[in-house]
Design a protein around this motif. Structure first.
Motif, PDB file in Angstrom:
ATOM      1  N   ASP A  52       0.830  -1.208   0.000  1.00  0.00           N
ATOM      2  CA  ASP A  52       0.000   0.000   0.000  1.00  0.00           C
ATOM      3  C   ASP A  52       0.864   1.256   0.000  1.00  0.00           C
ATOM      4  O   ASP A  52       0.571   2.227  -0.705  1.00  0.00           O
ATOM      5  N   GLU A  53       1.945   1.223   0.797  1.00  0.00           N
ATOM      6  CA  GLU A  53       2.815   2.399   0.871  1.00  0.00           C
ATOM      7  C   GLU A  53       3.506   2.660  -0.465  1.00  0.00           C
ATOM      8  O   GLU A  53       3.580   3.806  -0.931  1.00  0.00           O
ATOM      9  N   ALA A  54       4.014   1.581  -1.081  1.00  0.00           N
ATOM     10  CA  ALA A  54       4.704   1.740  -2.365  1.00  0.00           C
ATOM     11  C   ALA A  54       3.741   2.235  -3.445  1.00  0.00           C
ATOM     12  O   ALA A  54       4.091   3.084  -4.275  1.00  0.00           O
ATOM     13  N   TRP A  55       2.530   1.729  -3.436  1.00  0.00           N
ATOM     14  CA  TRP A  55       1.576   2.136  -4.469  1.00  0.00           C
ATOM     15  C   TRP A  55       1.112   3.572  -4.260  1.00  0.00           C
ATOM     16  O   TRP A  55       0.940   4.327  -5.218  1.00  0.00           O
ATOM     17  N   GLN A  56       0.923   3.981  -3.016  1.00  0.00           N
ATOM     18  CA  GLN A  56       0.548   5.371  -2.762  1.00  0.00           C
ATOM     19  C   GLN A  56       1.642   6.327  -3.213  1.00  0.00           C
ATOM     20  O   GLN A  56       1.371   7.389  -3.765  1.00  0.00           O
ATOM     21  N   ALA A  57       2.900   5.925  -2.990  1.00  0.00           N
ATOM     22  CA  ALA A  57       4.012   6.753  -3.457  1.00  0.00           C
ATOM     23  C   ALA A  57       4.010   6.854  -4.973  1.00  0.00           C
ATOM     24  O   ALA A  57       4.279   7.913  -5.546  1.00  0.00           O
ATOM     25  N   ARG A  58       3.692   5.756  -5.639  1.00  0.00           N
ATOM     26  CA  ARG A  58       3.661   5.759  -7.100  1.00  0.00           C
ATOM     27  C   ARG A  58       2.538   6.653  -7.623  1.00  0.00           C
ATOM     28  O   ARG A  58       2.687   7.330  -8.637  1.00  0.00           O
ATOM     29  N   LEU A  59       1.417   6.645  -6.927  1.00  0.00           N
ATOM     30  CA  LEU A  59       0.292   7.480  -7.353  1.00  0.00           C
ATOM     31  C   LEU A  59       0.632   8.962  -7.295  1.00  0.00           C
ATOM     32  O   LEU A  59       0.042   9.772  -8.024  1.00  0.00           O
TER      33      LEU A  59
END
Length: 267
Positions: free
Chosen positions: A62-69
């Motif tokens: 979740d953290e990695a994907w939020q950063a990507r967003l």
């Protein structure tokens, strides 16, 4: 469908791009997909086939994907990579695209989860087989120039002619009424466009028209719709939209053909 959670540094996950009927595995050779961990490949699901890729689980927490967003360039890269794989699959067989970052804890878990939705996948594939998606946008035609208003404005503001101010307001009101009439006529024309294209299509979806701020286009959009059209009717659609533009006077933009993302339902 996406499964995310705490993962060890070396854990891997199965990223699913799409579910198809009988894809040709050779079309995915050379496609980078979304990662450099493994190649894009196929995963048999009885009568269905998933298009998958092994990825690092830590890249999709979740953290990695939020950063990507929050990183527009990185997000666009992932979106293009995902779309490239889906497009390659759709070019060779009926294909249901899955949302970006659909992820499972390994191939066995992917098989189980996707197999549980087999009926919905088959229904979607039957609906879109030998069809493509086309977009149709309709815009209000340009308004006439406001020269009558400017010419009606008093030339010498210190000594206006008798009645000049009233004439100016009347003409300005006339320009506004003309603009409103043009927009009303365009809205009526948009309904005509939608009705006639819908008769040719297998299915249709009307979307919210894009505002000027969102699209950056100064024109007023009065129809934003997408249509599921049989592949063999593409020329017929092009001729119809050209005819509608000539008959109605509105500006019509036809885009496609696209993978039918809008008509696969919530799968």
């Amino acid at each position: 469908m996406t499964e995310r959670g705490p993962e060890s540094v070396d854990a891997h996950a199965t990223y699913v791009f799409a579910v198809c009927w009988n894809p040709d595995p050779s079309v995915f050779v050379g496609l980078a997909g979304v990662t450099d961990v493994a190649s894009v490949t196929t995963l048999p699901l009885q009568k269905l086939t998933a298009i998958v890729q092994t990825v690092r689980a830590r890249d999709f927490t979740d953290e990695a994907w939020q950063a990507r967003l929050s990183d527009q360039r990185e997000l666009e890269r992932y979106a293009r990579a995902h779309h490239d794989v889906v497009t390659a699959a759709a070019a060779c067989c009926p294909t249901v695209p899955l949302p970006m970052a659909t992820l499972y804890h390994g191939e066995q878990r992917a098989r189980e989860a996707l197999a549980s939705e087999a009926d919905r996948f088959h229904a979607a594939l039957e609906r879109i087989a030998h069809h493509v998606e086309w977009g149709v946008k309709v815009y209000v035609p340009p308004c006439p120039p406001d020269d009558p208003v400017r010419s009606a404005a008093p030339a010498d503001r210190s000594r206006p002619a008798p009645g000049a101010g009233l004439a100016y307001l009347d003409r300005k009101r006339g320009v506004q009424e003309r603009r409103e009439r043009i927009q009303d006529e365009a809205l009526t024309a948009a309904e005509t466009v939608h009705s006639e294209v819908q008769l040719l299509a297998t299915a249709a979806r009307r979307l919210r028209p894009h505002g000027v701020q969102l699209s950056g286009d100064p024109r007023i959009q009065v129809l934003n719709a997408t249509y599921l059209v049989a592949e063999h009717r593409a020329d017929e659609l092009a001729l119809l939209t050209q005819s509608l533009q000539e008959r109605t006077g509105v500006q019509i933009e036809l885009s496609g053909p696209w993978v039918p993302y809008s008509f696969v339902g919530e799968v």
